[in-house]
Scaffold this motif. Structure first.
Motif, PDB file in Angstrom:
ATOM      1  N   LEU A   1       0.813  -1.212   0.000  1.00 50.34           N
ATOM      2  CA  LEU A   1       0.000   0.000   0.000  1.00 50.34           C
ATOM      3  C   LEU A   1       0.853   1.270   0.000  1.00 50.34           C
ATOM      4  O   LEU A   1       0.322   2.371  -0.164  1.00 50.34           O
ATOM      5  N   TYR A   2       2.154   1.153   0.169  1.00 53.39           N
ATOM      6  CA  TYR A   2       3.023   2.331   0.252  1.00 53.39           C
ATOM      7  C   TYR A   2       2.893   3.256  -0.958  1.00 53.39           C
ATOM      8  O   TYR A   2       2.857   4.477  -0.785  1.00 53.39           O
ATOM      9  N   PRO A   3       2.826   2.746  -2.199  1.00 51.44           N
ATOM     10  CA  PRO A   3       2.666   3.674  -3.328  1.00 51.44           C
ATOM     11  C   PRO A   3       1.392   4.518  -3.221  1.00 51.44           C
ATOM     12  O   PRO A   3       1.418   5.712  -3.535  1.00 51.44           O
ATOM     13  N   PHE A   4       0.307   3.914  -2.770  1.00 49.59           N
ATOM     14  CA  PHE A   4      -0.934   4.677  -2.590  1.00 49.59           C
ATOM     15  C   PHE A   4      -0.741   5.755  -1.531  1.00 49.59           C
ATOM     16  O   PHE A   4      -1.145   6.907  -1.723  1.00 49.59           O
ATOM     17  N   VAL A   5      -0.117   5.389  -0.407  1.00 50.79           N
ATOM     18  CA  VAL A   5       0.102   6.345   0.679  1.00 50.79           C
ATOM     19  C   VAL A   5       1.007   7.481   0.204  1.00 50.79           C
ATOM     20  O   VAL A   5       0.759   8.655   0.510  1.00 50.79           O
ATOM     21  N   LEU A   6       2.046   7.161  -0.556  1.00 52.51           N
ATOM     22  CA  LEU A   6       2.921   8.206  -1.096  1.00 52.51           C
ATOM     23  C   LEU A   6       2.156   9.127  -2.038  1.00 52.51           C
ATOM     24  O   LEU A   6       2.319  10.354  -1.997  1.00 52.51           O
ATOM     25  N   GLY A   7       1.307   8.557  -2.874  1.00 57.84           N
ATOM     26  CA  GLY A   7       0.485   9.374  -3.768  1.00 57.84           C
ATOM     27  C   GLY A   7      -0.462  10.266  -2.996  1.00 57.84           C
ATOM     28  O   GLY A   7      -0.642  11.443  -3.332  1.00 57.84           O
ATOM     29  N   ALA A   8      -1.071   9.723  -1.942  1.00 60.85           N
ATOM     30  CA  ALA A   8      -1.976  10.526  -1.105  1.00 60.85           C
ATOM     31  C   ALA A   8      -1.218  11.669  -0.445  1.00 60.85           C
ATOM     32  O   ALA A   8      -1.730  12.798  -0.364  1.00 60.85           O
ATOM     33  N   GLY A   9      -0.002  11.399   0.001  1.00 60.48           N
ATOM     34  CA  GLY A   9       0.806  12.463   0.610  1.00 60.48           C
ATOM     35  C   GLY A   9       1.155  13.547  -0.390  1.00 60.48           C
ATOM     36  O   GLY A   9       1.113  14.739  -0.070  1.00 60.48           O
ATOM     37  N   ALA A  10       1.480  13.149  -1.613  1.00 53.30           N
ATOM     38  CA  ALA A  10       1.777  14.139  -2.657  1.00 53.30           C
ATOM     39  C   ALA A  10       0.538  14.970  -2.964  1.00 53.30           C
ATOM     40  O   ALA A  10       0.626  16.195  -3.108  1.00 53.30           O
ATOM     41  N   LEU A  11      -0.607  14.311  -3.055  1.00 54.84           N
ATOM     42  CA  LEU A  11      -1.847  15.048  -3.309  1.00 54.84           C
ATOM     43  C   LEU A  11      -2.169  16.008  -2.175  1.00 54.84           C
ATOM     44  O   LEU A  11      -2.707  17.096  -2.401  1.00 54.84           O
ATOM     45  N   GLN A  12      -1.844  15.616  -0.949  1.00 55.05           N
ATOM     46  CA  GLN A  12      -2.106  16.484   0.195  1.00 55.05           C
ATOM     47  C   GLN A  12      -1.310  17.787   0.069  1.00 55.05           C
ATOM     48  O   GLN A  12      -1.805  18.860   0.406  1.00 55.05           O
ATOM     49  N   ALA A  13      -0.079  17.693  -0.440  1.00 56.76           N
ATOM     50  CA  ALA A  13       0.726  18.903  -0.638  1.00 56.76           C
ATOM     51  C   ALA A  13       0.047  19.836  -1.642  1.00 56.76           C
ATOM     52  O   ALA A  13       0.006  21.054  -1.439  1.00 56.76           O
ATOM     53  N   PHE A  14      -0.488  19.272  -2.720  1.00 62.53           N
ATOM     54  CA  PHE A  14      -1.231  20.091  -3.677  1.00 62.53           C
ATOM     55  C   PHE A  14      -2.510  20.632  -3.049  1.00 62.53           C
ATOM     56  O   PHE A  14      -2.895  21.767  -3.280  1.00 62.53           O
ATOM     57  N   GLY A  15      -3.173  19.792  -2.255  1.00 64.56           N
ATOM     58  CA  GLY A  15      -4.453  20.159  -1.671  1.00 64.56           C
ATOM     59  C   GLY A  15      -4.384  21.391  -0.791  1.00 64.56           C
ATOM     60  O   GLY A  15      -5.262  22.257  -0.862  1.00 64.56           O
ATOM     61  N   VAL A  16      -3.350  21.489   0.052  1.00 65.21           N
ATOM     62  CA  VAL A  16      -3.286  22.665   0.933  1.00 65.21           C
ATOM     63  C   VAL A  16      -3.074  23.942   0.131  1.00 65.21           C
ATOM     64  O   VAL A  16      -3.621  24.993   0.466  1.00 65.21           O
ATOM     65  N   VAL A  17      -2.318  23.842  -0.956  1.00 65.16           N
ATOM     66  CA  VAL A  17      -2.114  25.023  -1.806  1.00 65.16           C
ATOM     67  C   VAL A  17      -3.412  25.376  -2.536  1.00 65.16           C
ATOM     68  O   VAL A  17      -3.788  26.547  -2.633  1.00 65.16           O
ATOM     69  N   MET A  18      -4.113  24.366  -3.029  1.00 63.52           N
ATOM     70  CA  MET A  18      -5.393  24.605  -3.702  1.00 63.52           C
ATOM     71  C   MET A  18      -6.392  25.244  -2.732  1.00 63.52           C
ATOM     72  O   MET A  18      -7.129  26.172  -3.098  1.00 63.52           O
ATOM     73  N   ASN A  19      -6.408  24.753  -1.494  1.00 58.66           N
ATOM     74  CA  ASN A  19      -7.327  25.308  -0.496  1.00 58.66           C
ATOM     75  C   ASN A  19      -6.982  26.751  -0.146  1.00 58.66           C
ATOM     76  O   ASN A  19      -7.869  27.568   0.094  1.00 58.66           O
ATOM     77  N   ALA A  20      -5.697  27.067  -0.112  1.00 59.71           N
ATOM     78  CA  ALA A  20      -5.306  28.460   0.150  1.00 59.71           C
ATOM     79  C   ALA A  20      -5.792  29.370  -0.975  1.00 59.71           C
ATOM     80  O   ALA A  20      -6.254  30.487  -0.728  1.00 59.71           O
ATOM     81  N   GLN A  21      -5.699  28.890  -2.220  1.00 61.80           N
ATOM     82  CA  GLN A  21      -6.200  29.667  -3.355  1.00 61.80           C
ATOM     83  C   GLN A  21      -7.721  29.823  -3.274  1.00 61.80           C
ATOM     84  O   GLN A  21      -8.263  30.884  -3.576  1.00 61.80           O
ATOM     85  N   LEU A  22      -8.386  28.758  -2.861  1.00 63.46           N
ATOM     86  CA  LEU A  22      -9.838  28.803  -2.683  1.00 63.46           C
ATOM     87  C   LEU A  22     -10.219  29.839  -1.635  1.00 63.46           C
ATOM     88  O   LEU A  22     -11.130  30.643  -1.831  1.00 63.46           O
ATOM     89  N   ARG A  23      -9.517  29.836  -0.508  1.00 61.41           N
ATOM     90  CA  ARG A  23      -9.776  30.823   0.538  1.00 61.41           C
ATOM     91  C   ARG A  23      -9.542  32.241   0.030  1.00 61.41           C
ATOM     92  O   ARG A  23     -10.309  33.156   0.311  1.00 61.41           O
ATOM     93  N   GLY A  24      -8.490  32.423  -0.764  1.00 60.33           N
ATOM     94  CA  GLY A  24      -8.228  33.751  -1.324  1.00 60.33           C
ATOM     95  C   GLY A  24      -9.356  34.224  -2.228  1.00 60.33           C
ATOM     96  O   GLY A  24      -9.757  35.383  -2.176  1.00 60.33           O
ATOM     97  N   ALA A  25      -9.895  33.305  -3.020  1.00 61.17           N
ATOM     98  CA  ALA A  25     -10.971  33.671  -3.941  1.00 61.17           C
ATOM     99  C   ALA A  25     -12.302  33.873  -3.223  1.00 61.17           C
ATOM    100  O   ALA A  25     -13.067  34.780  -3.561  1.00 61.17           O
ATOM    101  N   LEU A  26     -12.580  33.048  -2.224  1.00 60.24           N
ATOM    102  CA  LEU A  26     -13.873  33.124  -1.527  1.00 60.24           C
ATOM    103  C   LEU A  26     -13.852  34.043  -0.316  1.00 60.24           C
ATOM    104  O   LEU A  26     -14.894  34.314   0.272  1.00 60.24           O
ATOM    105  N   VAL A  27     -12.668  34.501   0.084  1.00 56.12           N
ATOM    106  CA  VAL A  27     -12.440  35.444   1.172  1.00 56.12           C
ATOM    107  C   VAL A  27     -12.742  34.846   2.554  1.00 56.12           C
ATOM    108  O   VAL A  27     -11.910  34.891   3.435  1.00 56.12           O
TER     109      VAL A  27
END
Length: 148
Positions: free
Chosen positions: A6-32
């Motif tokens: 399952l390690y490849p899945f967990v590594l992929g999830a961790g990589a996606l999490q790094a993108f996710g926090v940046v995407m959420n910050a952009q969302l917060r900026g747009a939605l205020v």
């Protein structure tokens, strides 16, 4: 099944999490409003899991299963939401590297304690010398990432 498969899945999830926090910050900026941004961020998750439940409605818990469930078990999503909300508010202020490094290092150190002491029903895995050295290296790594 071997957990290491399952390690490849967990590594992929961790990589996606790094993108996710940046995407959420952009969302917060747009939605205020960070509360609105958090709600919008979770809507697709709720939709996906409700859809999967509709497609694969079984197995469902029995009364005995629910009776054995610890009172705190349903709060796992709320614990994860704190990290998501932190990303909404802070990742653009401290940077993706330090934010995720601190998040992952805190997660790792807490996980070592959960394993070592068997907290929350986890099987016990002693925090031996090698695990503790790994933890020290993680802390050293995040210090280097955050400072430089």
């Amino acid at each position: 099944m071997n957990g290491r498969l399952l390690y490849p899945f967990v590594l992929g999830a961790g990589a996606l999490q790094a993108f996710g926090v940046v995407m959420n910050a952009q969302l917060r900026g747009a939605l205020v409003n960070p509360w609105l941004a958090a709600a919008v961020s979770f809507l697709p998750i709720v939709f996906v899991f409700l859809t999967m439940l509709a497609i694969r409605p079984t197995p469902l818990p029995r009364t005995e299963d629910l009776a054995k469930m610890p009172w705190w078990a349903p709060l796992g999503g709320l614990a994860g939401a704190v990290a998501v909300f932190g990303g909404l508010l802070f990742v653009d202020k401290v940077g993706a590297g330090p934010f995720n490094g601190l998040l992952i290092t805190a997660n790792l150190l807490t996980s070592l304690a959960l394993d070592h002491f068997g907290w929350l029903g986890m099987p016990r895995h002693r925090a031996g010398r090698a695990r503790l050295v790994g933890a020290v290296l993680m802390v050293a790594g995040i210090v280097l990432i955050a400072v430089f």
